[in-house]
Structure formats: structure tokens, C-alpha cells
Design a protein around this motif. Structure first.
Motif, mmCIF file in Angstrom:
data_model
loop_
_atom_site.group_PDB
_atom_site.id
_atom_site.type_symbol
_atom_site.label_atom_id
_atom_site.label_comp_id
_atom_site.label_asym_id
_atom_site.label_seq_id
_atom_site.Cartn_x
_atom_site.Cartn_y
_atom_site.Cartn_z
ATOM 1 N N PRO A 138 0.771 -1.321 -0.066
ATOM 2 C CA PRO A 138 -0.229 0.016 0.085
ATOM 3 C C PRO A 138 0.698 1.342 -0.007
ATOM 4 N N MET A 139 2.101 1.213 0.560
ATOM 5 C CA MET A 139 2.944 2.362 0.630
ATOM 6 C C MET A 139 3.427 2.757 -0.664
ATOM 7 N N GLU A 140 3.606 1.726 -1.724
ATOM 8 C CA GLU A 140 4.017 2.145 -3.024
ATOM 9 C C GLU A 140 2.804 2.927 -3.791
ATOM 10 N N LYS A 141 1.537 2.627 -3.452
ATOM 11 C CA LYS A 141 0.594 3.271 -3.826
ATOM 12 C C LYS A 141 0.555 4.738 -3.634
ATOM 13 N N VAL A 142 0.518 4.833 -2.371
ATOM 14 C CA VAL A 142 0.609 6.252 -1.701
ATOM 15 C C VAL A 142 1.610 7.345 -2.373
ATOM 16 N N LEU A 143 3.014 6.705 -2.522
ATOM 17 C CA LEU A 143 3.957 7.280 -2.974
ATOM 18 C C LEU A 143 3.949 7.775 -4.453
ATOM 19 N N SER A 144 3.386 6.908 -5.110
ATOM 20 C CA SER A 144 2.929 7.220 -6.417
ATOM 21 C C SER A 144 2.051 8.254 -6.674
ATOM 22 N N ALA A 145 1.106 8.231 -5.814
ATOM 23 C CA ALA A 145 0.142 9.309 -5.912
ATOM 24 C C ALA A 145 0.651 10.669 -5.277
ATOM 25 N N HIS A 146 1.986 10.759 -4.605
ATOM 26 C CA HIS A 146 2.627 11.864 -4.156
ATOM 27 C C HIS A 146 4.154 12.129 -4.763
ATOM 28 N N LYS A 147 4.142 11.821 -5.893
ATOM 29 C CA LYS A 147 5.289 12.180 -6.708
ATOM 30 C C LYS A 147 6.580 11.811 -6.230
ATOM 31 N N ALA A 148 6.459 10.367 -5.888
ATOM 32 C CA ALA A 148 7.556 9.610 -5.349
ATOM 33 C C ALA A 148 7.436 8.015 -5.778
ATOM 34 N N ASP A 149 8.584 7.469 -5.285
ATOM 35 C CA ASP A 149 8.670 5.835 -5.473
ATOM 36 C C ASP A 149 9.515 5.371 -4.624
ATOM 37 N N MET A 150 9.747 4.045 -4.423
ATOM 38 C CA MET A 150 10.390 3.400 -3.513
ATOM 39 C C MET A 150 11.848 4.076 -3.545
ATOM 40 N N ASP A 151 12.391 4.360 -4.641
ATOM 41 C CA ASP A 151 13.884 4.650 -4.746
ATOM 42 C C ASP A 151 13.979 6.122 -4.574
ATOM 43 N N SER A 152 12.864 6.832 -4.489
ATOM 44 C CA SER A 152 13.101 8.337 -4.358
ATOM 45 C C SER A 152 12.848 8.752 -2.779
ATOM 46 N N VAL A 153 12.739 7.772 -2.063
ATOM 47 C CA VAL A 153 12.563 8.224 -0.488
ATOM 48 C C VAL A 153 13.687 7.447 0.239
ATOM 49 N N ARG A 154 14.031 7.911 1.536
ATOM 50 C CA ARG A 154 14.961 7.337 2.196
ATOM 51 C C ARG A 154 14.109 6.630 3.436
ATOM 52 N N PHE A 155 14.377 5.271 3.649
ATOM 53 C CA PHE A 155 13.673 4.698 4.640
ATOM 54 C C PHE A 155 14.658 4.416 6.036
ATOM 55 N N GLN A 156 13.929 4.767 7.122
ATOM 56 C CA GLN A 156 14.878 4.667 8.447
ATOM 57 C C GLN A 156 13.737 3.714 9.262
ATOM 58 N N GLN A 157 14.642 2.611 9.552
ATOM 59 C CA GLN A 157 14.062 1.664 10.601
ATOM 60 C C GLN A 157 13.752 2.071 11.796
ATOM 61 N N LEU A 158 12.815 1.963 12.273
ATOM 62 C CA LEU A 158 12.369 2.611 13.804
ATOM 63 C C LEU A 158 11.882 1.486 14.868
#
Length: 387
Positions: A211-231
Motif C-alpha cells: 500500500p505504501m507504493e501506491k501512496v508514494l506514486s500518488a505523491h510524486k515519489a517511488d520506493m527509490d526516491s525516498v529514504r527509509f529509516q527503520q525505527l
């Protein structure tokens, strides 16, 4: 059933996803279980399935993913217990013991539904990376988790593990999901997530990648254009608020702490009609003692039908019981809508997850066919449905 653990949990504690996958592959190479069959209905001689009283509506079309889909339901108290010939211990692992989606398991144990099947259920708190190899070895019988990337890679390496039951879908009023901290002058509809930092519990290998991939796509981003931080679970909200991350996936009831705050925006959540997690069986229940596997799901399903059939939070006495087993204040539980408990697994969910994992670069090899990951035959037998 489960044996005394023979693998040190420290083997995987604190490692990255890539480390987990490497450990899984090494373990499977040393002690691979067969993964050619898919449950009591297809492993060896087919098991007879007979109609179950009170469960005429205990099955829905797996292809139906509509948001308004009603989950399968039997009558309260159904399916009736069918005690095993001898008392059998089943060890269940979960990465948390207080999350509401775990409630049918915790209530089922507390109310004696598993005992009615002559099952002695022990629930252990184990991080998912620690529990997965134990499940594959038979030291844990059931894992309450999800078909995450590490699970699929483990199956690909030869682990005899199947996703045998779903857990829940969000209620219409839930805003559990992807939240972003707005920049000055930014509105929810105009959020660009490109180059922003996203806080998650597991990272790209989690089922929320789908579901996150769909949200990113709707907001001008994808999995490669964001930085993930594990918390850690306790760090996600604090990091979002203090600017450590720009966005995060917030679960019930945590999202209520930013809901209505003009500085934050809800951008989307889990698909309404599609469970993304639930129960994973290892070899002890899949092939060693499928009678116990069916009994386990029969008790689990009966608990859902008896205590979680509808808006279970309207019952104050039950809400108190729920608060007791989850170690959570009833008022906190009442602050968010009741979950739609749903033991069924939708057709194609595994395909959609694998597509998201491939985009994120966290799975190896060709996509697995659904029957290598999913086994609906245990709950089909429990409710008397012939697929």
C-alpha cells in the motif's frame, strides 16, 4: 509439537533485512524442508471435508476485494469444537502481544476456545526475524506475522511455511496508515514525498510496501526516491513529531495523536477489503499433525465468530476483557474503530506483494506461485467448505 528451541535467537537479533535473508538461505541449505505440497487438502491423501453446522456463510469468493465486502462469518459458537484425541501443545510467536489485531488469539486463549480443542497454546514474544527460522525448524508451530519479503525468500530457499489465515481489514473510519508532516504552506493534496525520509518498523521488506507504493506514486515519489529509516514501535511517532522522519506508517491507536492536527496529513492506508497478514504454519502443523492445524484454526475462527463478529467495542464488558488481555486501557481501545477480523486470504494478494517487493529490490528470483505461499485448506476444512 514444538520442540525446545535449538537455534539461538541471537543469530538474527539486530541484523538488517539482508542479513536475515542470508541467514535464512544458509539455514535452508543445511536443513531444507520439502515445499512441494500445500496443506491437508493436497499433501498426500486428500482429507474429507464435511458441512459444518452454523457455517453456511463461512466462506466468501477469494477474488472479491471490494472495500464494502462483508467478511465470512459463522454463527456464534461455530464451528463447534472437535477435541483432538490427545492434548497437544502449540507454540505461537508474535512480535507484539498488545496490538489489537492479535486480539482473537489472545481472547481465544483467555476464554478457553483452544482448550476446547485439547490444544495447549503458548504465546511467545519473538521479533519476526528471530521467529522465522524457528518456525521453519519446527521449534515454533505458528507465527502471527505476514508474508513479508523474508518469508517469501525463505520459502524460495526451501522453508516449509505457508500463510494459512488472514487477520483483519481496517474499519471504514480508521486512519491507520501513511502520515506525513506538512511543510509550511503545504496541503495534504499537494504533498510531494520525493527525497523525504520515511519511518517504518521493518523497512522495504514489510507488507506495507504494497500500500505504501501506491501512496508514494500518488505523491510524486517511488520506493527509490525516498529514504527509509527503520525505527522501533515506540520511536515512530516521536520521530515523526520531532522531525527525525518526514512521514511514517502509524498503526491503531497511535494515529489518533496526530489526527485533526493541521501539521499532519493522512495520505492512505491498507486496502479496505484485503488482509495483509495473519497466521503462518510451519512443518509441524502443515504435514506433521494437520489435525492439530485444523483444530487451531477452528478455535481461532470460532473466537472471531463469537466475540468479534461485528462492532465488538460496543460491548463495555467485553472491552474490559480486551483491555485486560492486551494490557491496554479500554478507553484507548475505544478511541479507534473496531477492526474487521477476517480469517480469509484474498486471491492475488501474494502476487501484488511480490510485485511491490520486486520494485523495492528485496526479493530474489522469479515470483512464487500462490500455492507455494498460501494454503486455504485448513480454514476451508474448519468451516466445512469444499473449494
Amino acid at each position: 509439537m514444538a520442540r525446545t528451541p535449538s537455534l539461538a535467537r541471537a543469530l538474527l537479533t539486530g541484523v538488517t533485512l539482508l542479513g536475515v535473508l542470508g541467514s535464512l538461505g544458509s539455514l535452508a541449505a543445511c536443513d531444507a524442508q520439502t515445499s512441494e505440497s500445500a496443506g491437508p487438502g493436497t499433501r498426500g491423501k486428500p482429507r474429507p471435508i464435511t458441512p459444518v453446522a452454523g457455517c453456511a456463510k463461512g466462506w466468501t469468493d477469494p477474488s472479491d476485494r471490494s472495500a464494502g465486502r462483508g467478511p465470512a462469518r459463522c454463527a456464534p459458537g461455530a464451528p463447534a469444537p472437535k477435541p483432538l484425541k490427545k492434548k497437544t501443545k502449540v507454540v505461537v510467536s508474535a512480535s507484539t502481544l498488545t496490538a489489537e489485531y492479535l486480539a482473537p488469539l489472545r481472547i481465544g486463549v483467555a476464554k478457553g476456545e483452544f482448550s476446547k480443542e485439547k490444544l495447549d497454546v503458548e504465546v511467545k514474544l519473538l521479533p519476526t526475524p528471530d521467529a522465522l527460522p524457528l518456525l521453519a525448524k519446527g521449534d515454533v508451530d505458528v507465527q502471527y506475522a505476514a508474508p513479508e519479503a523474508a518469508v517469501l525468500n525463505g520459502i524460495r530457499q526451501g522453508f516449509d511455511i505457508r500463510w494459512v489465515a488472514g487477520n483483519f481489514t481496517p474499519a471504514p473510519g480508521s486512519r491507520s496508515g501513511f502520515w506525513a508532516r506538512l511543510r509550511p504552506g503545504e496541503t495534504a493534496g499537494g504533498v510531494s514525498l520525493k527525497d523525504r525520509t520515511v519511518g517504518t518498523l521493518i523497512g522495504k521488506g514489510s507488507v506495507i510496501t504494497y500500500p505504501m507504493e501506491k501512496v508514494l506514486s500518488a505523491h510524486k515519489a517511488d520506493m527509490d526516491s525516498v529514504r527509509f529509516q527503520q525505527l522501533g514501535p515506540a520511536e515512530v511517532l516521536a520521530s515523526l513529531k520531532n522531525g527525525g522522519v518526514d512521514a511514517a506508517w502509524l498503526l491503531d491507536p497511535v494515529w489518533r495523536q496526530v489526527d485533526g492536527d493541521a501539521d499532519y496529513a493522512f495520505l492512505g492506508g491498507q486496502p479496505r477489503g484485503e488482509p495483509l497478514g495473519g497466521l503462518l504454519f510451519g512443518p509441524d502443523l502443515l504435514t506433521g499433525d494437520p489435525d492439530a492445524g485444523v483444530a487451531f484454526l477452528r478455535a481461532y475462527i470460532r473466537t472471531v465468530n463469537t466475540y468479534f463478529a461485528g462492532d465488538y467495542k460496543k460491548d463495555k464488558a467485553f472491552l474490559d476483557d480486551l483491555g485486560d488481555v492486551l494490557k491496554t486501557e479500554p478507553d484507548t481501545l475505544a478511541a479507534v474503530p473496531s477492526l474487521r477480523m477476517d480469517w480469509e486470504i484474498r486471491a492475488g494478494t501474494v502476487d501484488r506483494l511480490q510485485k511491490a517487493y520486486a520494485t523495492a529490490g528485496v526479493v530474489e528470483g522469479d515470483p512464487l506461485p500462490e500455492d507455494k505461499v498460501v494454503d486455504r485448506s485448513f480454514y476451508a476444512e474448519a468451516v466445512g467448505h469444499k473449494p
